[in-house]
Design a protein around this motif. Structure first.
Motif, PDB file in Angstrom:
ATOM      1  N   ALA A 193      12.645   7.286  79.525  1.00 15.11           N
ATOM      2  CA  ALA A 193      13.725   8.253  79.306  1.00 15.11           C
ATOM      3  C   ALA A 193      13.765   8.701  77.843  1.00 15.11           C
ATOM      4  N   LEU A 194      13.596   7.758  76.910  1.00 11.35           N
ATOM      5  CA  LEU A 194      13.556   8.116  75.489  1.00 11.35           C
ATOM      6  C   LEU A 194      12.368   9.012  75.170  1.00 11.35           C
ATOM      7  N   PHE A 195      11.213   8.688  75.744  1.00 10.90           N
ATOM      8  CA  PHE A 195      10.020   9.488  75.521  1.00 10.90           C
ATOM      9  C   PHE A 195      10.228  10.922  76.023  1.00 10.90           C
ATOM     10  N   ILE A 196      10.810  11.065  77.203  1.00 10.73           N
ATOM     11  CA  ILE A 196      11.068  12.409  77.770  1.00 10.73           C
ATOM     12  C   ILE A 196      12.079  13.144  76.906  1.00 10.73           C
ATOM     13  N   LEU A 197      13.127  12.465  76.510  1.00  7.15           N
ATOM     14  CA  LEU A 197      14.169  13.087  75.686  1.00  7.15           C
ATOM     15  C   LEU A 197      13.602  13.523  74.336  1.00  7.15           C
ATOM     16  N   LEU A 198      12.821  12.666  73.701  1.00  7.44           N
ATOM     17  CA  LEU A 198      12.262  13.001  72.383  1.00  7.44           C
ATOM     18  C   LEU A 198      11.153  14.037  72.457  1.00  7.44           C
ATOM     19  N   SER A 199      10.433  14.079  73.597  1.00 11.31           N
ATOM     20  CA  SER A 199       9.356  15.064  73.702  1.00 11.31           C
ATOM     21  C   SER A 199       9.908  16.497  73.853  1.00 11.31           C
TER      22      SER A 199
END
Length: 187
Positions: A179-185
């Motif tokens: 979820a963090l990776f998707i949000l930051l990407s």
């Protein structure tokens, strides 16, 4: 009180209470199918060599302190109330079977479960003998040596709880990271 080794993650999630059963054999039959995937095997000798394995039985008449030691060099020692009987042991090549040779005879055991705290084998053939338990149940004397047989069963059941809790915890961490990776990407 159960050992500290099981307190951390295993207390995170406990779905059901362990049923009250009448013997250690019944508990092993109930618990081992759940925990078998997390077992080591007999070829992983580091788990059982040079360890004092305390024997557990649920019979009230069993009052002896019996320690089993599997030594390097295939020496087997059974210590009954401080009296040592020597023999030998070997893993039957290509199997998960253990041969114990002592003054009382030579026996073939089928592997059931093992980790750093528990070691359970069964006389080959799996038939219950009226004078003996079905399973040969041992616990690492240094970690669970002061437990009753019922507490042993509870601690064995916590192996399942520990690993299931760890799976949930790891799964949760992975979901948060994704979820963090998707949000930051997106930025």
């Amino acid at each position: 009180m159960l050992p500290k080794v099981f307190d951390s993650i295993s207390s995170f999630r406990k779905e059901e209470e362990l049923p009250r059963l009448d013997s250690l054999d019944e508990y092993v039959k109930y618990i081992v199918p759940k925990i078998r995937p997390w077992s080591e095997d007999l070829y992983e000798e580091d788990y059982y060599l040079e360890t004092k394995w305390l024997e557990f039985r649920s019979q009230d008449s069993f009052q002896d302190v019996v320690i089993h030691i599997f030594r390097d060099g295939r020496e087997y020692m059974r210590v009954i109330n401080g009296d040592i009987k020597r023999g030998s042991w070997e893993v039957l090549e290509g199997t998960n079977n253990l041969i114990l040779d002592s003054r009382d005879g030579t026996d073939l055991y089928t592997f059931v479960f093992m980790n750093a705290h528990f070691f359970i084998i069964q006389k080959h053939g799996g038939k219950r003998r009226p004078d003996k338990p079905m399973y040969f149940v041992m616990g690492n004397e240094s970690t669970i040596g002061r437990l009753t047989w019922r507490e042993y069963a509870e601690a064995l059941d916590q192996v399942f709880e520990k690993y299931i809790s760890a799976v949930w915890l790891i799964g949760g961490v992975i979901i948060v990271l994704v979820a963090l990776f998707i949000l930051l990407s997106r930025y």
